[in-house]
Motif scaffolding. Sequence first.
Motif, mmCIF file in Angstrom:
data_model
loop_
_atom_site.group_PDB
_atom_site.id
_atom_site.type_symbol
_atom_site.label_atom_id
_atom_site.label_comp_id
_atom_site.label_asym_id
_atom_site.label_seq_id
_atom_site.Cartn_x
_atom_site.Cartn_y
_atom_site.Cartn_z
ATOM 1 N N MET A 210 0.707 -1.136 -0.011
ATOM 2 C CA MET A 210 0.006 0.013 -0.021
ATOM 3 C C MET A 210 0.953 1.198 -0.194
ATOM 4 S SD MET A 210 -3.130 0.704 2.634
ATOM 5 C CE MET A 210 -3.466 -0.878 2.803
ATOM 6 N N ALA A 211 0.465 2.111 -0.810
ATOM 7 C CA ALA A 211 1.590 3.387 -1.035
ATOM 8 C C ALA A 211 1.258 3.972 0.065
ATOM 9 C CB ALA A 211 1.201 4.074 -2.319
ATOM 10 N N ASP A 212 2.012 5.067 0.281
ATOM 11 C CA ASP A 212 1.978 6.055 1.410
ATOM 12 C C ASP A 212 0.695 6.982 1.057
ATOM 13 O OD1 ASP A 212 3.755 5.819 3.409
ATOM 14 O OD2 ASP A 212 5.218 7.339 2.610
ATOM 15 N N ILE A 213 -0.308 7.060 1.949
ATOM 16 C CA ILE A 213 -1.370 8.054 2.004
ATOM 17 C C ILE A 213 -1.459 9.085 2.798
ATOM 18 C CG2 ILE A 213 -3.958 7.756 2.054
ATOM 19 C CD1 ILE A 213 -3.789 4.755 1.132
ATOM 20 N N ASP A 214 -1.615 10.154 2.512
ATOM 21 C CA ASP A 214 -1.732 11.296 3.587
ATOM 22 C C ASP A 214 -3.157 11.245 3.937
ATOM 23 O OD1 ASP A 214 -1.199 13.634 5.008
ATOM 24 O OD2 ASP A 214 -1.762 14.913 3.268
ATOM 25 N N ILE A 215 -3.152 11.026 5.252
ATOM 26 C CA ILE A 215 -4.454 10.813 5.913
ATOM 27 C C ILE A 215 -4.834 12.319 7.032
ATOM 28 C CG2 ILE A 215 -5.895 9.305 7.553
ATOM 29 C CD1 ILE A 215 -4.250 7.125 6.713
ATOM 30 N N PRO A 216 -5.843 12.866 6.680
ATOM 31 C CA PRO A 216 -6.119 14.069 7.573
ATOM 32 C C PRO A 216 -6.490 13.829 8.996
ATOM 33 C CG PRO A 216 -7.475 14.183 5.328
ATOM 34 C CD PRO A 216 -6.672 12.836 5.499
ATOM 35 N N GLU A 217 -6.117 14.516 9.654
ATOM 36 C CA GLU A 217 -6.203 14.205 11.186
ATOM 37 C C GLU A 217 -7.571 14.060 11.585
ATOM 38 O OE1 GLU A 217 -5.768 13.125 14.928
ATOM 39 O OE2 GLU A 217 -3.908 13.437 13.487
ATOM 40 N N HIS A 218 -8.588 14.873 10.787
ATOM 41 C CA HIS A 218 -10.118 14.526 11.189
ATOM 42 C C HIS A 218 -10.476 13.220 11.103
ATOM 43 C CE1 HIS A 218 -10.812 15.565 7.027
ATOM 44 N NE2 HIS A 218 -11.948 15.066 7.335
ATOM 45 N N HIS B 295 -13.374 12.322 1.232
ATOM 46 C CA HIS B 295 -11.916 12.741 1.190
ATOM 47 C C HIS B 295 -11.491 11.891 -0.210
ATOM 48 C CE1 HIS B 295 -8.043 13.537 1.858
ATOM 49 N NE2 HIS B 295 -7.205 12.552 2.008
ATOM 50 N N ALA B 296 -11.784 10.667 -0.298
ATOM 51 C CA ALA B 296 -11.455 9.725 -1.544
ATOM 52 C C ALA B 296 -11.907 10.515 -2.849
ATOM 53 C CB ALA B 296 -12.097 8.404 -1.281
ATOM 54 N N ALA B 297 -13.127 11.227 -2.939
ATOM 55 C CA ALA B 297 -13.695 11.779 -3.848
ATOM 56 C C ALA B 297 -12.770 12.949 -4.275
ATOM 57 C CB ALA B 297 -15.233 11.979 -3.760
ATOM 58 N N ALA B 298 -12.502 13.455 -3.431
ATOM 59 C CA ALA B 298 -11.610 14.913 -3.384
ATOM 60 C C ALA B 298 -10.112 14.689 -3.934
ATOM 61 C CB ALA B 298 -11.810 15.689 -2.283
ATOM 62 N N THR B 299 -9.742 13.377 -3.542
ATOM 63 C CA THR B 299 -8.319 13.167 -3.898
ATOM 64 C C THR B 299 -8.263 12.193 -5.354
ATOM 65 O OG1 THR B 299 -7.896 13.084 -1.695
ATOM 66 C CG2 THR B 299 -6.515 11.970 -2.854
ATOM 67 N N GLN B 300 -7.965 12.743 -6.128
ATOM 68 C CA GLN B 300 -7.563 12.034 -7.344
ATOM 69 C C GLN B 300 -6.943 10.615 -7.379
ATOM 70 O OE1 GLN B 300 -9.642 12.776 -9.748
ATOM 71 N NE2 GLN B 300 -8.699 12.865 -11.920
ATOM 72 N N GLY B 301 -7.488 9.619 -7.890
ATOM 73 C CA GLY B 301 -6.761 8.310 -7.924
ATOM 74 C C GLY B 301 -6.668 7.600 -6.554
ATOM 75 N N LEU B 302 -7.473 8.218 -5.493
ATOM 76 C CA LEU B 302 -7.318 7.261 -4.320
ATOM 77 C C LEU B 302 -8.879 6.973 -3.782
ATOM 78 C CD1 LEU B 302 -6.128 6.562 -1.419
ATOM 79 C CD2 LEU B 302 -7.156 8.850 -0.714
ATOM 80 N N SER B 303 -8.979 5.382 -3.869
ATOM 81 C CA SER B 303 -10.205 4.904 -3.534
ATOM 82 C C SER B 303 -10.502 4.881 -2.041
ATOM 83 C CB SER B 303 -10.257 3.285 -3.875
ATOM 84 O OG SER B 303 -9.399 2.492 -3.002
ATOM 85 N N LEU C 92 -11.703 2.662 -0.432
ATOM 86 C CA LEU C 92 -11.352 1.534 0.349
ATOM 87 C C LEU C 92 -9.800 1.529 0.773
ATOM 88 C CD1 LEU C 92 -11.805 -1.580 1.271
ATOM 89 C CD2 LEU C 92 -11.137 -2.194 -0.981
ATOM 90 N N GLU C 93 -8.949 2.096 -0.152
ATOM 91 C CA GLU C 93 -7.418 2.178 -0.019
ATOM 92 C C GLU C 93 -7.331 3.113 1.272
ATOM 93 O OE1 GLU C 93 -4.943 2.167 -3.857
ATOM 94 O OE2 GLU C 93 -6.303 3.642 -3.841
ATOM 95 N N LEU C 94 -8.234 4.152 1.388
ATOM 96 C CA LEU C 94 -7.899 5.195 2.306
ATOM 97 C C LEU C 94 -8.501 4.416 3.516
ATOM 98 C CD1 LEU C 94 -7.794 8.083 3.626
ATOM 99 C CD2 LEU C 94 -9.986 8.382 2.749
ATOM 100 N N GLU C 95 -9.594 3.853 3.819
ATOM 101 C CA GLU C 95 -10.185 3.089 4.759
ATOM 102 C C GLU C 95 -9.098 2.012 5.354
ATOM 103 O OE1 GLU C 95 -14.033 0.554 6.393
ATOM 104 O OE2 GLU C 95 -14.050 1.609 4.441
ATOM 105 N N MET C 96 -8.862 1.150 4.502
ATOM 106 C CA MET C 96 -7.546 0.550 4.962
ATOM 107 C C MET C 96 -6.478 0.831 5.416
ATOM 108 S SD MET C 96 -7.954 -2.579 2.039
ATOM 109 C CE MET C 96 -6.520 -2.928 2.105
ATOM 110 N N ALA C 97 -5.615 1.935 4.956
ATOM 111 C CA ALA C 97 -4.647 2.700 5.582
ATOM 112 C C ALA C 97 -5.059 3.405 6.766
ATOM 113 C CB ALA C 97 -4.081 3.826 4.569
ATOM 114 N N THR C 98 -6.162 4.118 6.983
ATOM 115 C CA THR C 98 -6.523 4.587 8.255
ATOM 116 C C THR C 98 -6.709 3.505 9.367
ATOM 117 O OG1 THR C 98 -7.642 6.451 6.863
ATOM 118 C CG2 THR C 98 -8.212 6.266 9.081
ATOM 119 N N LYS C 99 -7.502 2.456 9.090
ATOM 120 C CA LYS C 99 -7.628 1.226 9.954
ATOM 121 C C LYS C 99 -6.432 0.874 10.376
ATOM 122 C CE LYS C 99 -12.241 0.486 8.973
ATOM 123 N NZ LYS C 99 -13.387 -0.332 8.825
#
Length: 66
Positions: free
Chosen positions: A1-9, A41-49, A51-58
Amino acid sequence: MADIDIPEHILALERTAWAEQQAGALTVATADAVQAAYRKHAAATQGLSRLELEMATKKMVRHPEG
């Protein structure tokens, strides 16, 4: 999984959801809030799904050591 910038909120929402889950008290409102944040957040971030965001955050919230 690539590095994903996850907002603090989003991390804060996931921490709340995880704490509620651990206590057996996850509410629909909390679950909806975190899922809405993932989608937005995923919709506002081009190319980020979502699911990728949720998995990285969890992973960051539930397994911070790894």
